[in-house]
Structure formats: structure tokens, C-alpha cells
Scaffold this active site. Sequence first.
Site, PDB file in Angstrom:
ATOM      1  N   GLY A 268      -6.583  -4.196   1.435  1.00  0.00           N
ATOM      2  CA  GLY A 268      -6.470  -2.798   1.039  1.00  0.00           C
ATOM      3  C   GLY A 268      -6.008  -1.810   2.078  1.00  0.00           C
ATOM      4  O   GLY A 268      -5.760  -0.648   1.752  1.00  0.00           O
ATOM      5  N   GLU A 310      -8.945  -9.744   3.722  1.00  0.00           N
ATOM      6  CA  GLU A 310      -7.769 -10.322   3.052  1.00  0.00           C
ATOM      7  C   GLU A 310      -6.603  -9.351   3.003  1.00  0.00           C
ATOM      8  O   GLU A 310      -6.191  -8.926   1.920  1.00  0.00           O
ATOM      9  CB  GLU A 310      -8.127 -10.655   1.596  1.00  0.00           C
ATOM     10  N   GLY A 312      -2.902  -7.955   2.747  1.00  0.00           N
ATOM     11  CA  GLY A 312      -1.602  -8.424   2.268  1.00  0.00           C
ATOM     12  C   GLY A 312      -0.536  -7.470   2.785  1.00  0.00           C
ATOM     13  O   GLY A 312       0.182  -7.749   3.747  1.00  0.00           O
ATOM     14  N   ARG A 350       8.142  -1.039  -7.769  1.00  0.00           N
ATOM     15  CA  ARG A 350       7.067  -0.142  -7.333  1.00  0.00           C
ATOM     16  C   ARG A 350       7.390   1.328  -7.563  1.00  0.00           C
ATOM     17  O   ARG A 350       6.507   2.133  -7.829  1.00  0.00           O
ATOM     18  CB  ARG A 350       6.719  -0.389  -5.866  1.00  0.00           C
ATOM     19  N   TYR A 354       4.706   2.983  -9.751  1.00  0.00           N
ATOM     20  CA  TYR A 354       3.700   3.816  -9.065  1.00  0.00           C
ATOM     21  C   TYR A 354       4.278   5.109  -8.504  1.00  0.00           C
ATOM     22  O   TYR A 354       3.617   5.786  -7.719  1.00  0.00           O
ATOM     23  CB  TYR A 354       3.091   3.065  -7.869  1.00  0.00           C
ATOM     24  N   CYS A 381      19.407  -1.119 -17.181  1.00  0.00           N
ATOM     25  CA  CYS A 381      19.579  -0.288 -18.373  1.00  0.00           C
ATOM     26  C   CYS A 381      18.294   0.474 -18.676  1.00  0.00           C
ATOM     27  O   CYS A 381      17.623   0.210 -19.674  1.00  0.00           O
ATOM     28  CB  CYS A 381      19.952  -1.162 -19.553  1.00  0.00           C
ATOM     29  N   GLU A 382      17.957   1.369 -17.807  1.00  0.00           N
ATOM     30  CA  GLU A 382      16.705   2.099 -17.938  1.00  0.00           C
ATOM     31  C   GLU A 382      16.829   3.358 -17.085  1.00  0.00           C
ATOM     32  O   GLU A 382      17.174   3.274 -15.909  1.00  0.00           O
ATOM     33  CB  GLU A 382      15.570   1.206 -17.412  1.00  0.00           C
ATOM     34  N   TYR A 410       4.907  -6.717  -2.139  1.00  0.00           N
ATOM     35  CA  TYR A 410       4.916  -6.437  -3.579  1.00  0.00           C
ATOM     36  C   TYR A 410       6.294  -6.042  -4.114  1.00  0.00           C
ATOM     37  O   TYR A 410       6.387  -5.295  -5.083  1.00  0.00           O
ATOM     38  CB  TYR A 410       3.869  -5.360  -3.921  1.00  0.00           C
TER      39      TYR A 410
HETATM   40  N1  LLP Z   1      -7.570  -9.424  -2.053  1.00  0.00           N
HETATM   41  C1  LLP Z   1      -7.576  -9.246  -3.388  1.00  0.00           C
HETATM   42  C2  LLP Z   1      -8.618  -9.877  -4.193  1.00  0.00           C
HETATM   43  C3  LLP Z   1      -6.576  -8.468  -3.991  1.00  0.00           C
HETATM   44  O1  LLP Z   1      -6.604  -8.288  -5.298  1.00  0.00           O
HETATM   45  C4  LLP Z   1      -5.570  -7.884  -3.183  1.00  0.00           C
HETATM   46  C5  LLP Z   1      -4.515  -7.088  -3.790  1.00  0.00           C
HETATM   47  C6  LLP Z   1      -5.602  -8.111  -1.797  1.00  0.00           C
HETATM   48  C7  LLP Z   1      -6.619  -8.884  -1.267  1.00  0.00           C
HETATM   49  C8  LLP Z   1      -4.564  -7.571  -0.876  1.00  0.00           C
HETATM   50  O2  LLP Z   1      -4.557  -6.192  -0.831  1.00  0.00           O
HETATM   51  P1  LLP Z   1      -3.595  -5.400   0.178  1.00  0.00           P
HETATM   52  O3  LLP Z   1      -4.108  -5.633   1.568  1.00  0.00           O
HETATM   53  O4  LLP Z   1      -2.223  -5.913  -0.002  1.00  0.00           O
HETATM   54  O5  LLP Z   1      -3.732  -3.986  -0.230  1.00  0.00           O
HETATM   55  N2  LLP Z   1       1.175  -4.318  -6.716  1.00  0.00           N
HETATM   56  C9  LLP Z   1       0.460  -3.257  -6.047  1.00  0.00           C
HETATM   57  C10 LLP Z   1      -0.668  -3.788  -5.204  1.00  0.00           C
HETATM   58  C11 LLP Z   1      -1.667  -4.600  -5.975  1.00  0.00           C
HETATM   59  C12 LLP Z   1      -2.736  -5.170  -5.098  1.00  0.00           C
HETATM   60  C13 LLP Z   1      -3.435  -6.262  -5.791  1.00  0.00           C
HETATM   61  N3  LLP Z   1      -4.477  -6.882  -5.040  1.00  0.00           N
HETATM   62  C14 LLP Z   1       1.451  -2.481  -5.183  1.00  0.00           C
HETATM   63  O6  LLP Z   1       2.635  -2.803  -5.215  1.00  0.00           O
HETATM   64  O7  LLP Z   1       1.093  -1.525  -4.544  1.00  0.00           O
END
Ligand code: LLP
Length: 451
Positions: A268, A310, A312, A350, A354, A381-382, A410
Amino acid sequence: MSLPASDLSKKADNRTTMELGSVLPETAEVRDGHLWIGGVDMVELARQEGTALYVFDEQDMRHRMEEFMRAFRSRYENSDVLFASKAFMNKAVVRIVQEEGLCLDVSGGGELACALAADFPAERVFVHGNNKTPQELEEAISAGVGRIIVDSRIELARVSEIAGRLGKVQDIYMRITPGVEADTHEYIRTGCEDSKFGFTMLEDFAYTCVGTALETPNVRLAGLHCHIGSQIFALHSFGEAAAVMVEFMARIRDGYGYTIEELDLGGGLGIAYTAEDAPSTIDAFAEVTCASVRELCEQHDLPLPRLLVEPGRSLVANAGVTLYTVGILKTLPGIRKYVAVDGGMSDNIRTALYHADYEPTIANKADEPRSEIVTLCGKHCESGDAVVVDMPLQRADIGDIVCVFGTGAYCSTMASNYNGQVRPAVVFVRDGNARVTTRRETYQDLLARDV
Ligand code: LLP
């Protein structure tokens, strides 16, 4: 779906590329007016590999992984960092994750298959998902994955049944909904009460289910998990989640006489999408989470659990950029200027989803000031198909190579074939070398599944 009305009073910032600050990948530089990343000329690379093209600065990714590992291990010995592969995944990044000593978070059978195909050790894989199919669970348990993060009571029974059938005892975490509202877009907020994820704490449901888990055969409750959302700037939300979780661990010890040994606080951490964004640092994030867990465990007289996070996005988003070629220019007087590129919502959903912001530059005019406000629209086409809405850009000409920063997370994992668009190749650049790590799709790929 259409774009929000353009703010015509918005002024171009006249920044040149290198003035874009923390959105840039680590090795970004300008040589003779061209943008270079990883010692590779982006204009030349676009010519060679074609556009749209995802490019990753390998050194940037590795350094962020090292920084995360150091930030946690130096503060909290028994800790691990998991890369959330939903942010970006191919076999090459999985190998880098392994080399850098991280574990891997996968959220379904496909991501697990990629991890295993890249020879990632199964015992360092953590399996997520709110509705893993029985088949996915069976694949995970037979592969010998480290932990399955159980999301519901129904899944608990499923894991038990499958593990029993395979003659195994599976280590599990239970995903808890801590009721913490993180300060981010509502679509990616996951810790609040109304969530499809995890065991709710309302009416003591999660607590009761811990009792059930402890009595369930073929599983071992190794830990608890929570994830409060994504792209979070306010670190106090992580401290609040840690507090709820450690208190819950104390309650489990008091009520069931059982010590939870591992605590996974999810991902997050937010990143800079625009030059104005000021996200928290990896160190500050590690400090808040490690200190909160340590303090709260002392307060509750609990042994320190193994601590996991975790991330990402914060590992890969700023390492990645997308290159496009400008194909069409349209100026609508008093409305906006459109610069159309050879990609769009198929390689970056995105913006449409968003209203995400991104900083663009023209890679072959990288030392020129961004003197106009434009919308980089796609080829789909949008009407709402745009990659960048109302941001500064150098004066664009047809054939220019546009680089959009901060697209490493993402984008490729959420890409589609809308309008029959083939998905871009993924290139890693490092020390003057470019290597294709995922090839561009072909029309044959698009047709391969039709019978
Ligand atoms: N752990 C779990 C259980 C998750 O669901 C997620 C992200 C992460 C870790 C990693 O979170 P991060 O560090 O990347 O914030 N598609 C959206 C983001 C969706 C996140 C889903 N879960 C976007 O493009 O902003």
C-alpha cells in the site's frame, strides 16, 4: 464515458524532463536532447522495438528491493518483504525478486504458474485471493507454497479438504478486515468494513473463525494478514492497522491460549505520479510499521511475531515507463489539444479507471520545456480513452516519441486486447543494454485461442 472538461486556465510548467523529480527512474538522464534510461537511448529503443513499449530500469527496481529489505531487516530482524506480483509480473522480474531475497505474493493460479515457471522456490510463495478456485488451491498446495492467505470460512474448509486429500498440512494466514479507512481512492481501499476481502471483525466473526481454524484439520494457523489499501500517503493508517492486528493477537492468546507467530501487514505504500506528489519514504514506512508492532507487542506482553509486508507499486511503478509514437494532433479551439498515441486504455487503464495522473515528456525533445497543456489520448473506440489528461508537454509533432513516467505498476498487468490491440513488449534496460523480457503480442497470439 468521456473525459472531464479541460481546465483551460491551467498553465504549462515549462519543466524539462530532468526537472520532474521523483517520478523519474533512477538512471534517467538527457543526452543530446534525448531521454536515456539504463544507459539506453529511448528514442533509438522505440525505433528498434516499436511502440507502445513498456521499459523498466532494472537498477531502479533492484535498488528499491534492496532498500525495502534493508529498511525492514535493520529495524526488525525477523522480517520479510514480499513483492506483490499483481503490480507487475513476468518471469524476468520474478528472477530479480528471487535474487534480491524477497518472497512473492501471488493472487491466483496464473501468477503462481509464472512464479513456478521462473523456478521461484514454492515455499517462499504466498497465495492471495478472495475467491481462489478449488483448482487454484489444489495447484498451490501440491506445489508446496509457503502460505495460503485464507479469506473466508468457506475457503478454510476447502483448504482443509484439499490438503487432507493430498496428505499435507498447509500453513495458512487468516486475512482480517481491520476496519481502518486508508486515505486513498475508494476503489483500492480494502481495509474498511464494507469489503469483499477477509474476515470481518464485526460481531466477533473473525475471532470465532480463529477458533474454527484452530480446530480444522490439515491446516496450521501460522499468522494473520491485513491489507488496508493501495497508493497510501498517510503512514498513520499503517500504524492503526498494526494496532488492531496486535490487539487481536493478544485476544487470541488470552481467549484460545494460542500464539500467532507471523503478522503480514500487506502493501500500500504510495508513490509519486506527478512532480508535485510527496510520498513517504520506504524508511519512514518501515519505521512506522516496525515501531508500532514492537511497541504494541510490548504493551500486550506478546513475543515479536515474524513481520511481513507486501509492497507492489512502490517497488516497480517509478522504474517503469511507457513509450508511444505520436500519430495524430487535433486542437479543438477553447476545448483542448489532443495528442493521439499508438496505445491507450489497453496498455494503461488507470487513467480511465481512477483518473490517475501521469507526467509525460517527449523523449526526442527531452531538454525542451514542456510549454503546452495537452491530453494524450489513445487509439481506442472510447471517448474516455486517455493516458494523460491535461498535463504539460513539449510542442508535439507527428512521429515524436512520448514517454509516460510511473507506469511500472498495474499497467502491463491490467492490459487488455481491446480493439484487437496487441499488448506491448516489456524491455528491461541496464548498463547500456536492453533485453526484451516479454515479447510483443502478435495477431497470431490474438487468434490462438479461437477454435
Ligand atoms: N497485498 C495485497 C493483499 C493486495 O491486495 C495488494 C494490492 C498488495 C499487497 C500490493 O499493494 P501495493 O503495494 O501495490 O499498493 N489496480 C490498482 C491497485 C490495486 C491494488 C490491489 N491490491 C491501481 O492501479 O492503482
